[in-house]
Design an enzyme around this catalytic site. Structure first.
Site, short mmCIF file in Angstrom:
data_model
loop_
_atom_site.label_atom_id
_atom_site.label_comp_id
_atom_site.label_asym_id
_atom_site.label_seq_id
_atom_site.Cartn_x
_atom_site.Cartn_y
_atom_site.Cartn_z
N GLU A 141 0.83 -1.21 0.00
CA GLU A 141 0.00 0.00 0.00
C GLU A 141 0.87 1.26 0.00
O GLU A 141 0.39 2.34 0.36
CB GLU A 141 -0.97 0.00 1.19
CG GLU A 141 -2.15 -0.93 0.96
CD GLU A 141 -3.21 -0.86 2.04
OE1 GLU A 141 -4.37 -1.17 1.73
OE2 GLU A 141 -2.89 -0.53 3.20
N ASN A 185 -1.98 -14.18 -0.19
CA ASN A 185 -3.16 -15.05 -0.13
C ASN A 185 -3.35 -15.61 -1.54
O ASN A 185 -2.52 -15.38 -2.43
CB ASN A 185 -4.39 -14.30 0.43
CG ASN A 185 -4.86 -13.18 -0.49
OD1 ASN A 185 -4.51 -13.12 -1.68
ND2 ASN A 185 -5.65 -12.27 0.04
N THR A 217 -1.51 -18.00 2.43
CA THR A 217 -2.64 -18.12 3.35
C THR A 217 -3.88 -18.47 2.53
O THR A 217 -4.26 -17.73 1.62
CB THR A 217 -2.83 -16.83 4.18
OG1 THR A 217 -2.85 -15.71 3.28
CG2 THR A 217 -1.68 -16.62 5.16
N GLY A 222 -6.09 -23.34 5.60
CA GLY A 222 -4.84 -23.20 6.35
C GLY A 222 -3.78 -22.43 5.58
O GLY A 222 -4.09 -21.73 4.60
N ASP A 243 -15.90 -10.56 11.36
CA ASP A 243 -15.31 -9.57 10.45
C ASP A 243 -13.91 -10.05 10.07
O ASP A 243 -12.99 -10.02 10.91
CB ASP A 243 -15.26 -8.20 11.17
CG ASP A 243 -14.72 -7.09 10.27
OD1 ASP A 243 -14.30 -7.38 9.14
OD2 ASP A 243 -14.73 -5.92 10.72
N GLY A 248 -5.37 -11.06 7.33
CA GLY A 248 -4.03 -11.22 6.74
C GLY A 248 -3.00 -10.40 7.50
O GLY A 248 -1.85 -10.84 7.70
N ASP A 249 -3.40 -9.23 7.94
CA ASP A 249 -2.47 -8.37 8.70
C ASP A 249 -2.16 -9.00 10.05
O ASP A 249 -1.01 -8.97 10.52
CB ASP A 249 -3.09 -6.98 8.92
CG ASP A 249 -3.43 -6.30 7.60
OD1 ASP A 249 -2.74 -6.60 6.60
OD2 ASP A 249 -4.39 -5.51 7.57
N SER A 279 -8.42 -12.52 15.60
CA SER A 279 -8.76 -11.18 15.10
C SER A 279 -10.12 -11.16 14.39
O SER A 279 -10.81 -10.15 14.43
CB SER A 279 -7.67 -10.65 14.16
OG SER A 279 -7.78 -11.24 12.89
N SER A 288 -9.09 -5.08 16.49
CA SER A 288 -9.44 -6.50 16.73
C SER A 288 -8.21 -7.38 16.96
O SER A 288 -8.35 -8.59 17.15
CB SER A 288 -10.24 -7.05 15.54
OG SER A 288 -9.38 -7.25 14.42
O1 RIB Z 1 -6.09 -5.45 5.45
C1 RIB Z 1 -7.11 -4.63 5.91
C2 RIB Z 1 -6.78 -3.20 5.64
O2 RIB Z 1 -6.78 -2.99 4.25
C3 RIB Z 1 -7.77 -2.21 6.18
O3 RIB Z 1 -7.45 -1.77 7.47
C4 RIB Z 1 -7.77 -1.09 5.14
O4 RIB Z 1 -7.31 0.12 5.63
C5 RIB Z 1 -6.90 -1.61 4.01
O5 RIB Z 1 -5.63 -1.12 4.07
#
Ligand code: RIB
Length: 302
Positions: A141, A185, A217, A222, A243, A248-249, A279, A288
Site C-alpha cells: 500500500e 493469499n 494463506t 490453512g 469480520d 491477513g495483517d 482477530s 481487533s
Molecule cells: O487489510 C485490511 C486493511 O486494508 C484495512 O485496514 C484497510 O485500511 C486496508 O488497508
C-alpha cells in the site's frame, strides 16, 4: 528479550459499514452498524506485533488532519515507536471505506493519499533502526520503489524481510527475490506469479534464490509453505468469524513476531494462524488484534 520488528507501510482510517449483504451496483441498502477505526495494512501489522509483546517501530507517512492525529494517539497507546512517521502538509491521511456483510466477508476501497508519498529519505532516517531489527515487514500500500528500497536496505544490513504482497500487485522478479518470506493469499499469489490453479506450482515459481520461503494463506484450508527444504500445510483455528477484515495483517504481525523470537517456520505459521483466528472474532482491523495472553491461551487449548 522482545522481538524487534520494523514495519514500513500504510495507515488508513477505516470507515466500515456493516450490512446483511453487499449492495449490487445501483442499489441502496440499509447498513446496521458503522465504525471508524485505525487501519491500513502496515499499521495493522505493527499493532498486531506490538500487542504480542514485540518492540515495534512503524515507518510511514500521514497528513496533518484529524485522522493523522488519531493515528498518532492510537500508536502511542499501543506503545509503538512513531519517531519515523513523517507528517505531510500537502497530502491527506489514507482512508479506507469498507463494507462487511453478515458472513464477515469484506470489500475495501483504499484512497492512499500520504501513504504514497513516503520517500527514500524517510527510510534513510531510520536505517539504524532497520539495521537493529530482527524482522522488517513491508506490504504493497506504498510505492513499489519504496518496498524495493526497504528490502535492499534490510538485506544490506543482514536483516530478515517479510514481503506481504497485499493488496495484489505485480512485482519484478528481482524485487520478489529480495524478500526472505513472501506471504500472499490465493489472489495475491495468482497476480504475483501470473499463474492460476496449482498453488504449489505458482508458489514454486516465486522461489528464485536459496533462503526464500513462500507462505500462502488459504483461508479455511490453512497456510501452505514452500521452500528449498520442503513444503507443508498448517491448519487454521476454527472460530466464528464476524469480520475477516485485517485477518491477513494479523497473520503477518504474528508471523513476524514469532520469527523474530526464533520460532521454527511451522511454529511461526501456527502462531500467525492463531493471531488471525482471534482477530476475525471481533469487529474492526487494528482494534481487533489480540493480546499475547489471548494467543497463548488459544495455542495451549489445541
Ligand atoms: O487489510 C485490511 C486493511 O486494508 C484495512 O485496514 C484497510 O485500511 C486496508 O488497508
Amino acid at each position: 528479550m522482545p522481538a524487534k520488528i520494523v514495519v514500513v507501510g500504510s495507515f488508513n482510517m477505516d470507515l466500515t459499514a456493516y450490512m446483511e449483504k453487499m449492495p449490487r451496483p445501483g442499489e441502496t441498502l440499509h447498513g446496521h452498524t458503522f465504525k471508524t477505526g485505525p487501519g491500513g495494512k502496515g499499521s495493522n501489522q505493527a499493532v498486531a506485533a506490538a500487542r504480542l509483546g514485540a518492540e515495534v517501530t512503524f515507518i510511514g507517512r500521514v497528513g496533518e488532519d484529524v485522522f493523522a492525529q488519531a493515528a498518532l494517539d492510537f500508536w502511542k497507546g499501543e506503545g509503538i515507536n512513531t519517531e519515523y512517521v513523517a507528517r505531510d502538509p500537502a497530502n491527506a491521511t489514507g482512508v479506507a471505506p469498507i463494507w462487511v456483510d453478515d458472513n464477515g466477508e469484506n470489500s475495501i476501497v483504499v484512497v492512499l493519499g500520504a501513504n504514497l508519498k513516503i520517500t527514500k529519505a524517510d527510510i534513510n532516517k531510520a536505517t539504524h533502526v532497520i539495521a537493529d531489527a530482527d524482522v522488517v515487514v513491508v506490504q504493497l500500500e506504498i510505492n513499489y520503489d519504496i518496498v524495493e528500497y526497504v528490502m535492499q536496505v534490510a538485506k544490506a544490513k543482514g536483516v530478515k524481510t517479510i514481503l506481504n504482497p497485499a493488496p495484489a500487485g505485480t512485482l519484478a522478479a528481482d524485487v520478489i527475490a529480495l524478500a526472505d518470506y513472501l506471504t500472499p493469499n490465493e489472489t495475491e499469489l495468482e497476480v504475483l506469479s501470473g499463474r492460476s490453479g496449482d498453488y504449489l506450482a505458482s508458489a514454486r515459481s516465486l522461489l528464485t534464490r536459496k533462503g526464500q520461503t513462500v507462505v500462502v494463506t488459504l483461508g479455511s484450508q490453512g497456510a501452505m509453505w514452500l521452500n528449498a527444504e520442503g513444503q507443508g500445510t498448517v491448519p487454521i483455528f476454527k472460530v466464528k468469524a464476524v469480520d475477516t477484515t485485517g485477518a491477513g495483517d494479523a497473520f503477518n504481525g504474528g508471523f513476524a513476531v514469532a520469527l523474530g523470537e526464533g520460532k521454527s517456520l511451522e511454529e511461526a505459521i501456527r502462531f500467525g494462524n492463531a493471531v488471525a483466528g482471534l482477530s476475525v472474532t471481533k469487529m474492526g482491523t487494528a482494534p481487533s488484534m489480540p493480546t499475547r495472553s489471548e494467543v497463548e491461551a488459544l495455542l495451549s487449548s489445541h
